[in-house]
Structures are given as structure tokens and as C-alpha cells.
Scaffold this motif. Sequence first.
Motif, PDB file in Angstrom:
ATOM      1  N   UNK A   1       0.798  -1.196   0.000  1.00 12.45           N
ATOM      2  CA  UNK A   1       0.000   0.000   0.000  1.00 12.45           C
ATOM      3  C   UNK A   1       0.838   1.256   0.000  1.00 12.45           C
ATOM      4  N   UNK A   2       2.133   1.137   0.215  1.00  6.76           N
ATOM      5  CA  UNK A   2       2.996   2.318   0.296  1.00  6.76           C
ATOM      6  C   UNK A   2       3.884   2.436  -0.935  1.00  6.76           C
ATOM      7  N   UNK A   3       3.324   2.160  -2.085  1.00  5.20           N
ATOM      8  CA  UNK A   3       4.091   2.266  -3.324  1.00  5.20           C
ATOM      9  C   UNK A   3       4.229   3.739  -3.686  1.00  5.20           C
ATOM     10  N   UNK A   4       5.473   4.197  -3.799  1.00  6.08           N
ATOM     11  CA  UNK A   4       5.721   5.570  -4.236  1.00  6.08           C
ATOM     12  C   UNK A   4       5.598   5.623  -5.749  1.00  6.08           C
ATOM     13  N   UNK A   5       4.846   6.603  -6.242  1.00  6.32           N
ATOM     14  CA  UNK A   5       4.624   6.739  -7.679  1.00  6.32           C
ATOM     15  C   UNK A   5       5.275   8.023  -8.172  1.00  6.32           C
ATOM     16  N   UNK A   6       6.109   7.880  -9.198  1.00  5.39           N
ATOM     17  CA  UNK A   6       6.725   9.018  -9.863  1.00  5.39           C
ATOM     18  C   UNK A   6       6.215   9.025 -11.304  1.00  5.39           C
ATOM     19  N   UNK A   7       4.981   9.453 -11.479  1.00  7.63           N
ATOM     20  CA  UNK A   7       4.346   9.414 -12.798  1.00  7.63           C
ATOM     21  C   UNK A   7       4.924  10.484 -13.709  1.00  7.63           C
ATOM     22  N   UNK A   8       5.193  10.059 -14.937  1.00  5.72           N
ATOM     23  CA  UNK A   8       5.663  10.955 -15.985  1.00  5.72           C
ATOM     24  C   UNK A   8       4.958  10.584 -17.275  1.00  5.72           C
ATOM     25  N   UNK A   9       4.955  11.488 -18.196  1.00  2.00           N
ATOM     26  CA  UNK A   9       4.333  11.238 -19.495  1.00  2.00           C
ATOM     27  C   UNK A   9       5.302  10.412 -20.348  1.00  2.00           C
ATOM     28  N   UNK A  10       4.943   9.163 -20.623  1.00  2.00           N
ATOM     29  CA  UNK A  10       5.819   8.272 -21.379  1.00  2.00           C
ATOM     30  C   UNK A  10       5.064   7.617 -22.536  1.00  2.00           C
ATOM     31  N   UNK A  11       5.811   7.165 -23.516  1.00  2.00           N
ATOM     32  CA  UNK A  11       5.264   6.480 -24.689  1.00  2.00           C
ATOM     33  C   UNK A  11       5.083   5.002 -24.345  1.00  2.00           C
ATOM     34  N   UNK A  12       3.841   4.555 -24.216  1.00  2.00           N
ATOM     35  CA  UNK A  12       3.550   3.178 -23.836  1.00  2.00           C
ATOM     36  C   UNK A  12       4.113   2.193 -24.857  1.00  2.00           C
ATOM     37  N   UNK A  13       4.056   2.522 -26.151  1.00  2.00           N
ATOM     38  CA  UNK A  13       4.601   1.626 -27.180  1.00  2.00           C
ATOM     39  C   UNK A  13       6.089   1.393 -26.971  1.00  2.00           C
ATOM     40  N   UNK A  14       6.804   2.429 -26.581  1.00  2.00           N
ATOM     41  CA  UNK A  14       8.234   2.306 -26.329  1.00  2.00           C
ATOM     42  C   UNK A  14       8.492   1.397 -25.133  1.00  2.00           C
ATOM     43  N   UNK A  15       7.700   1.547 -24.086  1.00  2.00           N
ATOM     44  CA  UNK A  15       7.846   0.670 -22.923  1.00  2.00           C
ATOM     45  C   UNK A  15       7.598  -0.797 -23.302  1.00  2.00           C
ATOM     46  N   UNK A  16       6.578  -1.035 -24.101  1.00  2.00           N
ATOM     47  CA  UNK A  16       6.254  -2.398 -24.537  1.00  2.00           C
ATOM     48  C   UNK A  16       7.398  -2.966 -25.371  1.00  2.00           C
ATOM     49  N   UNK A  17       7.883  -2.177 -26.326  1.00  2.00           N
ATOM     50  CA  UNK A  17       8.973  -2.626 -27.194  1.00  2.00           C
ATOM     51  C   UNK A  17      10.216  -2.956 -26.377  1.00  2.00           C
ATOM     52  N   UNK A  18      10.545  -2.110 -25.419  1.00  2.00           N
ATOM     53  CA  UNK A  18      11.706  -2.360 -24.568  1.00  2.00           C
ATOM     54  C   UNK A  18      11.530  -3.645 -23.755  1.00  2.00           C
ATOM     55  N   UNK A  19      10.335  -3.852 -23.210  1.00  2.00           N
ATOM     56  CA  UNK A  19      10.088  -5.046 -22.394  1.00  2.00           C
ATOM     57  C   UNK A  19      10.190  -6.318 -23.238  1.00  2.00           C
ATOM     58  N   UNK A  46       0.397   8.803 -18.489  1.00  2.00           N
ATOM     59  CA  UNK A  46       1.035   9.209 -17.238  1.00  2.00           C
ATOM     60  C   UNK A  46       1.228   7.965 -16.372  1.00  2.00           C
ATOM     61  N   UNK A  47       2.464   7.465 -16.351  1.00  2.00           N
ATOM     62  CA  UNK A  47       2.787   6.290 -15.544  1.00  2.00           C
ATOM     63  C   UNK A  47       4.182   6.438 -14.966  1.00  2.00           C
ATOM     64  N   UNK A  48       4.466   5.612 -14.014  1.00  2.00           N
ATOM     65  CA  UNK A  48       5.807   5.485 -13.459  1.00  2.00           C
ATOM     66  C   UNK A  48       6.485   4.361 -14.243  1.00  2.00           C
ATOM     67  N   UNK A  49       7.496   4.698 -15.023  1.00  2.00           N
ATOM     68  CA  UNK A  49       8.165   3.714 -15.871  1.00  2.00           C
ATOM     69  C   UNK A  49       8.729   2.540 -15.090  1.00  2.00           C
ATOM     70  N   UNK A  50       9.243   2.793 -13.893  1.00  2.00           N
ATOM     71  CA  UNK A  50       9.792   1.742 -13.039  1.00  2.00           C
ATOM     72  C   UNK A  50       8.694   0.756 -12.635  1.00  2.00           C
ATOM     73  N   UNK A  51       7.527   1.274 -12.281  1.00  2.00           N
ATOM     74  CA  UNK A  51       6.418   0.402 -11.888  1.00  2.00           C
ATOM     75  C   UNK A  51       5.844  -0.340 -13.097  1.00  2.00           C
ATOM     76  N   UNK A  52       5.776   0.340 -14.243  1.00  2.00           N
ATOM     77  CA  UNK A  52       5.275  -0.331 -15.450  1.00  2.00           C
ATOM     78  C   UNK A  52       6.212  -1.461 -15.841  1.00  2.00           C
ATOM     79  N   UNK A  53       7.535  -1.248 -15.660  1.00  2.00           N
ATOM     80  CA  UNK A  53       8.474  -2.329 -15.955  1.00  2.00           C
ATOM     81  C   UNK A  53       8.147  -3.545 -15.087  1.00  2.00           C
ATOM     82  N   UNK A  54       7.802  -3.323 -13.834  1.00  2.00           N
ATOM     83  CA  UNK A  54       7.458  -4.428 -12.930  1.00  2.00           C
ATOM     84  C   UNK A  54       6.241  -5.187 -13.451  1.00  2.00           C
ATOM     85  N   UNK A  55       5.252  -4.462 -13.969  1.00  2.00           N
ATOM     86  CA  UNK A  55       4.061  -5.100 -14.546  1.00  2.00           C
ATOM     87  C   UNK A  55       4.456  -5.946 -15.758  1.00  2.00           C
TER      88      UNK A  55
END
Length: 157
Positions: A1-19, A46-55
Amino acid sequence: GAIAVNAQRVDMSLLITQAVTEFDERLEKSRLTPITSLPKEPVRVMVDGRLMWRVFDNLLGNICKYAQPETRVYISEDIVGDKVIVTFKNISRYALNISSEELMERFVRGDSSRHTEGSGLGLSICKSIIKKLEGQIGVESELGKGSTFWFEMKAPQ
């Protein structure tokens, strides 16, 4: 419940391609062929790239462990209204013998006969992260047709 979120505007397609690129070797070792379908234009969320990587790490890790070898894995990103929907589809090597809701709970694994590593926390962690990022996540599974894991996020205007 104490997840720190550092949301930034990122390209979701780029995150998917990298993963997917990061998982190339594991997918190949599991004898899986990834097929991606992404929008031509960048879609910023608007997401936290570090948290999206975890997903992505949890979802792709599960695919590598549990998908039927010699099959394709489909990863797509679609824009529906003001939402970005990311979908992971695969054919499971095991029959899921629990409901979709139970599968997303902590310490639950889809089939008691599975003998791979893991704690049963991956999907629960994904659920917590996506909720924290104000999105929704779900799973649908049908015997013989495969499993679909999806999440949606609001795309900023």
C-alpha cells in the motif's frame, strides 16, 4: 500500500517494445514467438516507468513460465476512446482451474500441479500497481483458446 509513484508522461509503445526486447532470449528459450501490434503514432500515458516495468516483467515472466511451447504470444496496444489498452495473449500449457478473480489474488497460482519457481505474487503485484496508477487490470481464460491478460490506462489529452 505504500508504493511511491513518480508518474511521468511516457510512450507506452516504447515501454512495450523495450520489455519484449528485454525478454527476447527468455521467450526464445521457452520456444515462444512474440507478435506485437502497436499504434503507428506514440501514445503517451502518465505512468511510473519503473512500476510499469514491474508489470511487464511479471506478465512476460508468467508467459515464459506457463505458455505452451511452440506457440505465438500476442502483445498489443490499442486506443479506445480516452483509454490505452495493453493486452497479452497466450495459450497456457496448463488448464487454469480457478476463476479470473482468484488468479489475481496474493499467493495464488493457476494450477496446483505447476512446479516452476514463483510465489504467486506476480499478478497481485500487477493489480496493485495498475490500481495505484489509476488503471484497471483483468484476465480472461478459456480452455483450449488461451489466456488474455490486459490492463487499461487513461491517455492524457
